[in-house]
Design a protein around this motif. Structure first.
Motif, PDB file in Angstrom:
ATOM      1  N   LYS A  22      -7.831  -4.088  32.838  1.00 30.64           N
ATOM      2  CA  LYS A  22      -6.969  -5.231  32.460  1.00 30.64           C
ATOM      3  C   LYS A  22      -7.625  -6.137  31.421  1.00 30.64           C
ATOM      4  N   SER A  23      -8.438  -5.577  30.548  1.00 30.44           N
ATOM      5  CA  SER A  23      -9.068  -6.422  29.521  1.00 30.44           C
ATOM      6  C   SER A  23      -8.464  -6.100  28.149  1.00 30.44           C
ATOM      7  N   LYS A  24      -8.747  -6.989  27.194  1.00 28.20           N
ATOM      8  CA  LYS A  24      -8.306  -6.771  25.810  1.00 28.20           C
ATOM      9  C   LYS A  24      -9.542  -6.359  25.004  1.00 28.20           C
ATOM     10  N   SER A  65      -5.243  -0.897  30.570  1.00 27.08           N
ATOM     11  CA  SER A  65      -4.478  -1.087  31.803  1.00 27.08           C
ATOM     12  C   SER A  65      -5.381  -0.786  33.004  1.00 27.08           C
ATOM     13  N   SER A  68     -14.204  -7.854  21.109  1.00 28.75           N
ATOM     14  CA  SER A  68     -13.204  -8.666  20.417  1.00 28.75           C
ATOM     15  C   SER A  68     -13.438  -8.567  18.918  1.00 28.75           C
ATOM     16  N   ARG A  75      -6.040  -4.438  17.892  1.00 30.77           N
ATOM     17  CA  ARG A  75      -6.393  -4.817  19.266  1.00 30.77           C
ATOM     18  C   ARG A  75      -5.821  -3.771  20.204  1.00 30.77           C
ATOM     19  N   GLU A  76      -6.473  -3.581  21.319  1.00 26.58           N
ATOM     20  CA  GLU A  76      -6.002  -2.628  22.320  1.00 26.58           C
ATOM     21  C   GLU A  76      -6.057  -3.290  23.693  1.00 26.58           C
ATOM     22  N   SER A  77      -5.133  -2.898  24.590  1.00 30.43           N
ATOM     23  CA  SER A  77      -5.155  -3.437  25.953  1.00 30.43           C
ATOM     24  C   SER A  77      -5.517  -2.335  26.941  1.00 30.43           C
TER      25      SER A  77
END
Ligand SMILES: Nc1nc2c(ncn2[C@@H]2O[C@H](COP(=O)(O)OP(=O)(O)OP(=O)(O)O)[C@@H](O)[C@H]2O)c(=O)[nH]1
Length: 741
Positions: free
Chosen positions: A362-364, A377, A416, A373-375
């Protein structure tokens, strides 16, 4: 495979054990992790050895059998059917309080890119050899790859049970052919002509398996180890061999020499405590000065537990090796995607190696290769074809990330965009090479060679068009060495590194994904190269919705001695003032036309395409710029008088001397150039080279003339002009269009 993944076909379900281990994994220190690969020539026994490792670690309750097609590691249908490893399967298990992340790598030459990718993320490797054959062709390739990546290695001489197994000859072949400094840590134990265990030189122990027990009930779990005594037959042999280990280390490190001279003695015998010896063996292995050698037979369940001990004791842990880019990220997350596979439940499963920081569910994240950017799950730990959700992948370890949309194999992932920006600044302060393609703050990707084979693929009906397009996109995301291009017949061209490589893709599309598709025959990926420099200037006019637009393009084609196209499209001279978008549109037109080819319709290579001038009025549609540049490229390539070239392969055949004549006859039939024929240790090696088109079915012809008693290794070495008579053949076959089956 997808149905298989959902059902969890493995006959063994280990979720409770997995849960316990993966929870433990999070608390592990980096020094308790080993990221290792198993590499070797095809059929040396990598998969069998891995299955034994899983069995002895308690991870599986029943051993798989490669010959029965039910191993845990080879889990794709195509792998089980063919009995070979195609995709690297990653798996984690515990041994001696360490977490071992193990990657089983494919042995076939068509999959060397897959091996290279794995080597990037490994800290150490076990090289498995067939002790009856010693070093084989593919071993040399993977060994060179491991050298390039500075991967410390242990050698495991497998198949010691086989008739013709020869420990000393195999060691000699490692020394002479791989130029490796071997450090013999064991001596084979043979009773009544049967290999039954090993003499452990570090601990001076006799480790023996009961041959009647190994294959049946105990599966080799039970063995006896007894300390060697001075009155044992093996004592003096082992003492001498142990001394030789210490001497080799003393030559490398003065401290060992001092310890050896000044250390304790027991009577006449100089002692060198096992624990200290292990420390120095570990150092010499990690420094890549020596390759410890062990032996066994995985099939008969002998010698695998000492091999696991050696992995833990001598191969590096993640913090032993500091990669330069890690310095730029401090404790921030930096990871590399080294493999992608697709799963129905989770979507794209991206296998990553975490170099620093932690990769959390659950991080970015930020992907500097794709500037996106990617998320995340969820984050999974892996057990061949079963996965276990975990909260995070700790520093130094390997795991799976779900939810990433754009990341492809080989990309770097960081915490980031700002963390990347800071790292890039730091990196650039240390490097003057700011003009290189990639920043030193990202991990260098594995270069992908030009594909040498292609075949056409067309959906059987409209119903399968979209699924086929999606499947091809998915497969090329997983394996960037598979190229996919739309062809002029409404289908696609599938390009790959070898016939087997393409066969596997076709199998997956048809059998695993259930897509009905028409498949063209495997063809050689010819190329066209310009033979002279040309400069062309053209102006294009179009009336679009009542407005006149014109684009002037000036382009130069220069032949260059490289197997690629160099595109020189930038703002200078008469292109000054042209918007970057228009320059980009022109670059696309040039590239597209180069891919279409010139006289023969094969992609261009060996050319530098220089945009000398571009005049574009304001509000000119970018599509017009692209087609103007494409048309100008077409004219320039026609004037550059392109010549058809074909890939050439180096061929290495190893066999016995008695098979030499039929093999040489096959090679002559294929117009091969014989470079060398030599015999060492009763193995005859023929090295030759030939056009890829001539050796398309060479492997099966060889098998039939030698009854399979042969070993073939092929590697693309470059390109050569296609002889005149075959040029006509190729032109005729092309005008016949594509035949599908
Ligand atoms: N006699 C003998 N045969 C073995 C031994 N280990 C493996 N084999 C056999 O060798 C063959 C190849 O074994 P694999 O484990 O599939 O070899 P691999 O290196 O994983 O092969 P690829 O995945 O195709 O690269 C199989 O028939 C095994 O049963 C061994 O210790 N002794």
């Amino acid at each position: 495979m997808w149905q298989r993944l959902l059902r969890g076909v493995c006959s063994i379900s280990c979720k409770p054990i997995a849960q316990r281990w993966f929870t433990k994994q999070i608390r592990l220190a980096s020094s308790d992790i080993r990221n290792i690969g198993i590499m070797a020539h095809i059929d040396a026994g990598k998969t069998t050895t891995t299955e034994r490792m899983l069995f002895y670690s308690g991870y599986i309750k029943r051993m798989g059998d490669i010959d029965a097609g039910n191993t845990v590691m080879d889990y794709l249908d195509s792998e089980r059917a063919r009995g070979i490893t195609v995709q690297s399967a990653a798996i984690s298990f515990n041994w001696d309080d360490c977490l071992i992340n193990l990657i089983d790598t494919p042995g076939h030459v068509d999959f060397t890119i897959e091996v290279e990718r794995s080597l990037r993320v490994l800290d150490g490797a076990v090289a498995v050899f067939d002790a009856s054959r010693g070093v084989e062709a593919q071993t040399r390739t993977v060994w060179r790859q491991a050298n390039r990546n500075n991967v410390p290695r242990i050698a495991f001489l497998n198949k010691m049970d086989k008739e013709g197994a020869n420990f000393a000859a195999s060691v000699k072949s490692i020394q002479s052919q791989l130029k490796a400094k071997t450090l013999l840590l064991q001596v084979p134990l043979v009773k009544e002509d049967q290999f039954c265990g090993v003499l452990d030189l570090i601990n001076m122990k006799k480790i023996e398996w009961d041959m009647n027990m190994t294959v049946s009930n105990s599966g080799g779990r039970d063995f006896v180890h007894n300390a060697l005594q001075p009155n044992d037959n093996e004592w003096s042999l082992c003492m001498k061999a142990r001394e030789s280990v210490i001497e080799q280390l003393a030559e490398l490190y003065d401290e060992v020499a001092n310890e050896w001279l000044d250390g304790p003695t027991a009577g006449e015998v100089k002692l060198f405590p096992a624990e200290i010896l292990k420390t120095w063996i570990r150092k010499a292995t990690i420094d890549n000065h020596v390759v410890p050698v062990l032996c066994g037979t995985s099939l008969k369940n002998i010698g695998v537990q000492p091999l696991l001990d050696a992995v833990v004791n001598f191969l590096p842990h993640p913090t032993d090796i500091i990669h330069p880019f890690m310095n730029y990220y401090s404790n921030n997350l930096v990871a590399m995607a080294f493999k992608i596979i697709h799963d129905k439940r989770y979507g794209a499963l991206v296998f990553v190696r975490v170099y620093s920081g932690k990769l959390k569910a659950k991080s970015k994240l930020y992907n500097p290769n794709k500037s996106c950017r990617e998320s995340v799950s969820s984050v999974l730990a892996v057990y061949a074809d079963e996965y276990q959700e975990v909260g995070e992948i700790p520093q130094g370890s390997i795991g799976i990330v779900c939810g990433l949309k754009q990341t492809v194999t080989g990309d770097t992932i960081v915490e980031s965009e700002s963390a990347y920006g800071e790292a890039k600044l730091k990196a650039e302060k240390h490097h003057d090479d700011r003009n290189t393609d990639s920043s030193p703050a990202v991990l260098a990707a594995v270069p992908i060679p030009e594909p040498v084979f292609f075949r056409s693929i067309l959906a059987d009906s409209m119903k399968y068009e979209e699924p086929l397009e999606k499947a091809l996109a998915m497969i090329s995301r997983e394996d960037p060495s598979i190229g996919v291009k739309a062809n002029d017949h409404g289908g696609f061209l599938l390009c790959g590194m070898g016939e087997l490589h393409l066969d596997i893709v076709v199998d997956r599309i048809r059998k695993e994904l259930g897509i009905k598709a028409l498949i063209g025959e495997v063809r050689v990926a010819y190329r066209e190269i310009p033979t002279c420099r040309t400069t062309v200037e053209e102006t294009f006019e179009r009336n679009i919705q009542g407005r006149k637009h014109d684009v002037a393009v000036s382009l130069q084609v220069n032949p260059v001695d490289e197997n690629r196209i160099i595109s020189d499209v930038k703002s200078f001279g008469t292109t000054t003032g042209v918007s970057p978008q228009a320059l980009q549109a022109a670059a696309i037109g040039i590239h597209q036309e180069c891919q279409r080819g010139s006289r023969y319709g094969f992609p261009i290579m060996g050319a530098k395409m220089k945009l000398l001038g571009l005049t574009v009025k304001r509000n000119c549609p970018l599509g017009l710029v692209t087609s103007a540049a494409a048309k100008c490229t077409r004219t320039a390539l026609l004037q550059a008088d392109c010549q058809l070239v074909e890939p050439v392969m180096n061929i290495e055949v190893t066999t016995t001397e008695s098979q030499l004549s039929p093999i040489l006859a096959e090679l002559t039939k294929r117009h091969a150039t014989i470079k060398d024929v030599y015999t060492t240790d009763q193995i005859t090696t023929i090295s030759a080279s030939a056009a890829v088109a001539e050796i398309k079915d060479f492997a099966s012809a060889l098998r039939s003339v030698t009854s399979g008693n042969v070993d073939l290794h092929l590697q693309v070495s470059g390109y050569q002009n296609v002889p005149q008579e075959r040029q006509h053949e190729i032109e005729n076959s092309l005008s016949g269009g594509i035949s599908y089956s």
